[in-house]
Design an enzyme around this catalytic site. Sequence first.
Site, PDB file in Angstrom:
ATOM      1  N   GLY A 171       9.514  26.225  19.739  1.00  0.00           N
ATOM      2  CA  GLY A 171       9.863  24.868  19.311  1.00  0.00           C
ATOM      3  C   GLY A 171       9.006  23.849  20.055  1.00  0.00           C
ATOM      4  O   GLY A 171       8.404  22.948  19.460  1.00  0.00           O
ATOM      5  N   HIS A 172       8.927  24.036  21.379  1.00  0.00           N
ATOM      6  CA  HIS A 172       8.107  23.123  22.185  1.00  0.00           C
ATOM      7  C   HIS A 172       6.624  23.257  21.799  1.00  0.00           C
ATOM      8  O   HIS A 172       5.897  22.266  21.734  1.00  0.00           O
ATOM      9  CB  HIS A 172       8.251  23.446  23.676  1.00  0.00           C
ATOM     10  CG  HIS A 172       9.656  23.320  24.209  1.00  0.00           C
ATOM     11  ND1 HIS A 172      10.422  24.399  24.539  1.00  0.00           N
ATOM     12  CD2 HIS A 172      10.412  22.232  24.470  1.00  0.00           C
ATOM     13  CE1 HIS A 172      11.596  23.987  24.989  1.00  0.00           C
ATOM     14  NE2 HIS A 172      11.625  22.676  24.955  1.00  0.00           N
TER      15      HIS A 172
HETATM   16  P1  AMP Z   1      14.217  20.160  25.573  1.00  0.00           P
HETATM   17  O1  AMP Z   1      13.276  20.871  26.496  1.00  0.00           O
HETATM   18  O2  AMP Z   1      15.305  21.034  25.027  1.00  0.00           O
HETATM   19  O3  AMP Z   1      14.695  18.838  26.117  1.00  0.00           O
HETATM   20  O4  AMP Z   1      13.364  19.784  24.284  1.00  0.00           O
HETATM   21  C1  AMP Z   1      12.173  19.056  24.401  1.00  0.00           C
HETATM   22  C2  AMP Z   1      11.711  18.657  23.021  1.00  0.00           C
HETATM   23  O5  AMP Z   1      11.515  19.821  22.235  1.00  0.00           O
HETATM   24  C3  AMP Z   1      12.739  17.800  22.285  1.00  0.00           C
HETATM   25  O6  AMP Z   1      12.053  16.793  21.545  1.00  0.00           O
HETATM   26  C4  AMP Z   1      13.404  18.795  21.379  1.00  0.00           C
HETATM   27  O7  AMP Z   1      13.944  18.225  20.211  1.00  0.00           O
HETATM   28  C5  AMP Z   1      12.243  19.707  21.032  1.00  0.00           C
HETATM   29  N1  AMP Z   1      12.752  21.009  20.598  1.00  0.00           N
HETATM   30  C6  AMP Z   1      13.587  21.839  21.270  1.00  0.00           C
HETATM   31  N2  AMP Z   1      13.892  22.917  20.528  1.00  0.00           N
HETATM   32  C7  AMP Z   1      13.233  22.761  19.338  1.00  0.00           C
HETATM   33  C8  AMP Z   1      13.141  23.528  18.148  1.00  0.00           C
HETATM   34  N3  AMP Z   1      13.792  24.669  17.997  1.00  0.00           N
HETATM   35  N4  AMP Z   1      12.376  23.052  17.156  1.00  0.00           N
HETATM   36  C9  AMP Z   1      11.716  21.869  17.271  1.00  0.00           C
HETATM   37  N5  AMP Z   1      11.751  21.108  18.377  1.00  0.00           N
HETATM   38  C10 AMP Z   1      12.497  21.535  19.394  1.00  0.00           C
END
Ligand code: AMP
Length: 285
Positions: free
Chosen positions: A36-37
């Site tokens: 995702g990241h």
């Molecule tokens: P986090 O590390 O969980 O704070 O996420 C950092 C960024 O990655 C945020 O903008 C999230 O929305 C994005 N993100 C996390 N998981 C996913 C995913 N499965 N698909 C798309 N973006 C993601």
Amino acid sequence: MKRTSRISELREIISSEKKRGRKIALVPTMGFLHRGHLSLIEQAKQTDAFVVLSIFVNPLQFGPNEDLSRYPRDLERDAHLVEEAGVDVVFHPSVEEMYPRPMLTFVEVGELDRVLCGSSRPGHFRGVATVVSKLFNIVQPDMAFFGQKDYQQYLIIERMVKDLSLPIEICPVPIIREEDGLAMSSRNIYLTAEQRLEALVLSKSLNEAERSIHGGQRSAREIERQIREKITLESHGVIDYVEVRDAGSLSDVTDIQSPVLLALAVKFGTTRLIDNKVVEVEQNV
Ligand code: AMP
């Protein structure tokens, strides 16, 4: 790839890139990176900008009984992954670097932060908006990338930027899922094998609801009921919320006419998972 934990060093790196005419793209994360990241990074790379990835587990956005201390962290693995993905600089500040003194100043985006995750995690979005503002001030990016996995967060940041006239383009990136449909999340690692299987009910129930809307169902309460029923029947998940809301304003919807957000949060054991889907509606003529 450069790495720094210092705000001053990051500012120097960025200012020399800006002097050379480079645009700056920011990808804010809490680390323990997954595909995702990486998809956010790919989108950022496509702009040809100098890509800054931040890794910071932000204490301000965790409630007192949440998973701050056990949130998964692996900086070396993350640094290796993002170097391969073509990130130009990783910024991984300590808590002391970001918050050297108790914070007295906060950014709050009203209304949008009261519903969905905002009502079950009071103060969460204030913490998010505050740290993202801080990152925006440190990095001064031309654009910033946010995943639609955290749809409410994306809307809040987009609104914050508009309200405060920040010269930053907010770029949303679609949700990346495992092959079986589970939305990727750093928190999936907490799930037992059994919970991991049961959690598939989340994406399945959203897909079913989408089919139901496309099949003509226009009642938001009925869609919510269908999703709840499926989750309850097919898993041990404990529902925090299942809601149908307007995809642009997050306001209440009764009769589904414009694009809606189907959003849910469900706990499997101690692990709280979120997922969502935006459903477009064909207008009746
Ligand atoms: P986090 O590390 O969980 O704070 O996420 C950092 C960024 O990655 C945020 O903008 C999230 O929305 C994005 N993100 C996390 N998981 C996913 C995913 N499965 N698909 C798309 N973006 C993601």
